[in-house]
Design a protein around this motif. Sequence first.
Motif, PDB file in Angstrom:
ATOM      1  N   GLY A 155      19.987 -12.529  -0.324  1.00  0.00           N
ATOM      2  CA  GLY A 155      19.869 -11.158   0.590  1.00  0.00           C
ATOM      3  C   GLY A 155      20.531  -9.974  -0.056  1.00  0.00           C
ATOM      4  O   GLY A 155      19.928  -8.907  -0.392  1.00  0.00           O
ATOM      5  N   GLN A 156      21.863 -10.371  -0.354  1.00  0.00           N
ATOM      6  CA  GLN A 156      22.719  -9.294  -1.093  1.00  0.00           C
ATOM      7  C   GLN A 156      22.333  -8.927  -2.535  1.00  0.00           C
ATOM      8  O   GLN A 156      22.156  -7.712  -2.887  1.00  0.00           O
ATOM      9  CB  GLN A 156      24.063  -9.630  -1.001  1.00  0.00           C
ATOM     10  CG  GLN A 156      24.525  -9.567   0.317  1.00  0.00           C
ATOM     11  CD  GLN A 156      25.963 -10.141   0.427  1.00  0.00           C
ATOM     12  OE1 GLN A 156      26.859  -9.622  -0.277  1.00  0.00           O
ATOM     13  NE2 GLN A 156      26.137 -11.297   1.051  1.00  0.00           N
ATOM     14  N   ALA A 157      21.807 -10.136  -2.980  1.00  0.00           N
ATOM     15  CA  ALA A 157      21.415  -9.784  -4.817  1.00  0.00           C
ATOM     16  C   ALA A 157      19.968  -9.377  -4.751  1.00  0.00           C
ATOM     17  O   ALA A 157      19.884  -8.250  -5.491  1.00  0.00           O
ATOM     18  CB  ALA A 157      21.231 -11.357  -5.067  1.00  0.00           C
ATOM     19  N   LEU A 162      17.125  -3.692  -5.276  1.00  0.00           N
ATOM     20  CA  LEU A 162      16.353  -2.785  -4.828  1.00  0.00           C
ATOM     21  C   LEU A 162      16.937  -1.331  -4.844  1.00  0.00           C
ATOM     22  O   LEU A 162      16.398  -0.453  -4.923  1.00  0.00           O
ATOM     23  CB  LEU A 162      15.937  -3.261  -3.338  1.00  0.00           C
ATOM     24  CG  LEU A 162      14.981  -4.426  -3.349  1.00  0.00           C
ATOM     25  CD1 LEU A 162      14.507  -4.557  -2.080  1.00  0.00           C
ATOM     26  CD2 LEU A 162      13.737  -4.127  -4.355  1.00  0.00           C
ATOM     27  N   LYS A 163      18.166  -1.241  -4.536  1.00  0.00           N
ATOM     28  CA  LYS A 163      18.990   0.133  -4.593  1.00  0.00           C
ATOM     29  C   LYS A 163      18.528   0.950  -5.476  1.00  0.00           C
ATOM     30  O   LYS A 163      18.192   2.158  -5.149  1.00  0.00           O
ATOM     31  CB  LYS A 163      20.269  -0.203  -4.292  1.00  0.00           C
ATOM     32  CG  LYS A 163      20.954   0.798  -3.656  1.00  0.00           C
ATOM     33  CD  LYS A 163      22.636   0.480  -3.618  1.00  0.00           C
ATOM     34  CE  LYS A 163      23.426   1.862  -2.937  1.00  0.00           C
ATOM     35  NZ  LYS A 163      24.766   1.542  -3.060  1.00  0.00           N
ATOM     36  N   LYS A 169      17.461   3.549   2.924  1.00  0.00           N
ATOM     37  CA  LYS A 169      18.238   2.912   3.973  1.00  0.00           C
ATOM     38  C   LYS A 169      17.961   1.369   4.105  1.00  0.00           C
ATOM     39  O   LYS A 169      16.648   0.631   3.869  1.00  0.00           O
ATOM     40  CB  LYS A 169      17.600   3.394   5.172  1.00  0.00           C
ATOM     41  CG  LYS A 169      18.393   2.690   6.688  1.00  0.00           C
ATOM     42  CD  LYS A 169      19.693   3.714   6.932  1.00  0.00           C
ATOM     43  CE  LYS A 169      20.152   2.804   8.203  1.00  0.00           C
ATOM     44  NZ  LYS A 169      21.587   2.999   8.215  1.00  0.00           N
ATOM     45  N   PHE A 170      19.123   0.501   4.064  1.00  0.00           N
ATOM     46  CA  PHE A 170      19.020  -0.779   4.171  1.00  0.00           C
ATOM     47  C   PHE A 170      19.463  -1.354   5.616  1.00  0.00           C
ATOM     48  O   PHE A 170      20.312  -0.858   6.135  1.00  0.00           O
ATOM     49  CB  PHE A 170      19.817  -1.693   3.321  1.00  0.00           C
ATOM     50  CG  PHE A 170      19.370  -1.602   1.761  1.00  0.00           C
ATOM     51  CD1 PHE A 170      18.470  -2.623   1.468  1.00  0.00           C
ATOM     52  CD2 PHE A 170      19.926  -0.918   0.949  1.00  0.00           C
ATOM     53  CE1 PHE A 170      18.166  -2.540  -0.055  1.00  0.00           C
ATOM     54  CE2 PHE A 170      19.471  -0.771  -0.192  1.00  0.00           C
ATOM     55  CZ  PHE A 170      18.484  -1.764  -0.861  1.00  0.00           C
ATOM     56  N   ALA A 183      28.505  -3.432   3.332  1.00  0.00           N
ATOM     57  CA  ALA A 183      29.127  -2.401   2.940  1.00  0.00           C
ATOM     58  C   ALA A 183      28.631  -1.753   1.525  1.00  0.00           C
ATOM     59  O   ALA A 183      28.433  -0.384   1.484  1.00  0.00           O
ATOM     60  CB  ALA A 183      30.504  -2.520   2.730  1.00  0.00           C
ATOM     61  N   GLU A 184      28.354  -2.524   0.462  1.00  0.00           N
ATOM     62  CA  GLU A 184      27.966  -2.150  -0.767  1.00  0.00           C
ATOM     63  C   GLU A 184      26.579  -1.420  -0.672  1.00  0.00           C
ATOM     64  O   GLU A 184      26.106  -0.415  -1.364  1.00  0.00           O
ATOM     65  CB  GLU A 184      27.818  -3.321  -1.677  1.00  0.00           C
ATOM     66  CG  GLU A 184      27.274  -3.035  -2.898  1.00  0.00           C
ATOM     67  CD  GLU A 184      27.072  -4.177  -3.792  1.00  0.00           C
ATOM     68  OE1 GLU A 184      27.430  -5.378  -3.306  1.00  0.00           O
ATOM     69  OE2 GLU A 184      26.537  -4.265  -4.696  1.00  0.00           O
TER      70      GLU A 184
END
Length: 318
Positions: A155-157, A162-163, A169-170, A183-184
Amino acid sequence: MAVFVTRRIPAEGLRVLSQAGGFRVQQWDSEEPVPRAELLAGVAGKQGLLCLLSDRIDREVLDAAGGLSTMSVGFDHLALDEIKKRGVRVGYTPDVLTDATAELSVALLLSACRRLPEAVEQVKNGGWTTWKPLWMCGYGLSDSTVGIIGLGRIGQAVARRLKPFGVKKFLYTGSGPKPESGAEFEAEFVSLTRLAEESDFVVVTCALTPATQGMCNKDFFTRMKKTSVFVNTSRGSVVNQEDLYNALAHGQIAAAGLDVTTPEPLPTDHPLLSLKNCVILPHIGSATYATRSTMAVLAAKNLLAGLRGEAMPHELLL
Ligand code: NDP
Ligand code: DGY
């Protein structure tokens, strides 16, 4: 000691086992899953079992097998209660497939929201007649809200990839807020219902557990926006497929991308395959040569370490 490997795996993994002193390796040397009877016969008398996510490792198999290693990060195919009760040590393959799976998740999301398979088909079948202002339009990531169900490793990867597309907004949901994981991306922890209501893109990257089984259902899809896109690269059973079909067929949501289904393989006459707005892949999240090779090596090393009574490189802690 003797070990049984339930499928033809990348040669690098098999080599780790065959070159380890003192281990006899028996393998189901096929691209196809081992039949149940062969699995039971194969594990009988063996100290170790190296299995895949398509093998159901239940009480009967555990009666015969000793140490266990799965060439997967997912562990929903393992009878965890029984494993815990028996104190069987289990190796699995986290981290090494995170990048490949996140990459595929992004590819699937873009394929679904920009309608790539449909557009390719139009080029081939003569549907491309001229440039038309509204033809083949979809939805983009710029300024969007992305909701991630399960902000774990994958999920984080996915969020990290995508950022740069300009996501505004995530949101994420899970068993509780994970400030250090979010946080990232300045990701906000929200309820499942809020995630459904506010996301332009929903990406499912959670583990399949009793709590997540059927989590994306009629109520969930009804709450999503008509313009939103749903992507699942976790496990098929997290989704109620009939409810997803209805949501897609009746325009309740815009599109879906699925790398995982129930069952696998999905029958070729399955209703979901009749929909233009549903992109379905055959569970290829981790399918790069390098990743599959690394997974096989890690699974082999886990198995050997378990059998030798050493610390496994990656042990599933139950
Ligand atoms: P992680 O353990 O890092 O992440 C799993 C996530 O699931 C956690 O963030 C966890 O959140 C979340 N989760 C657990 N319970 C819930 C819940 N009730 N609601 C929402 N989220 C929940 O695992 P990985 O990221 O490495 O892998 C995730 C899954 O992806 C695997 O289990 C596997 O099924 C699948 N997968 C699929 C692949 C493919 O080829 N398509 C390839 C690789 C993996 P929390 O910590 O808050 O509980
Ligand atoms: C896993 O490892 O759980 C995936 O589904 C396949 O790589």
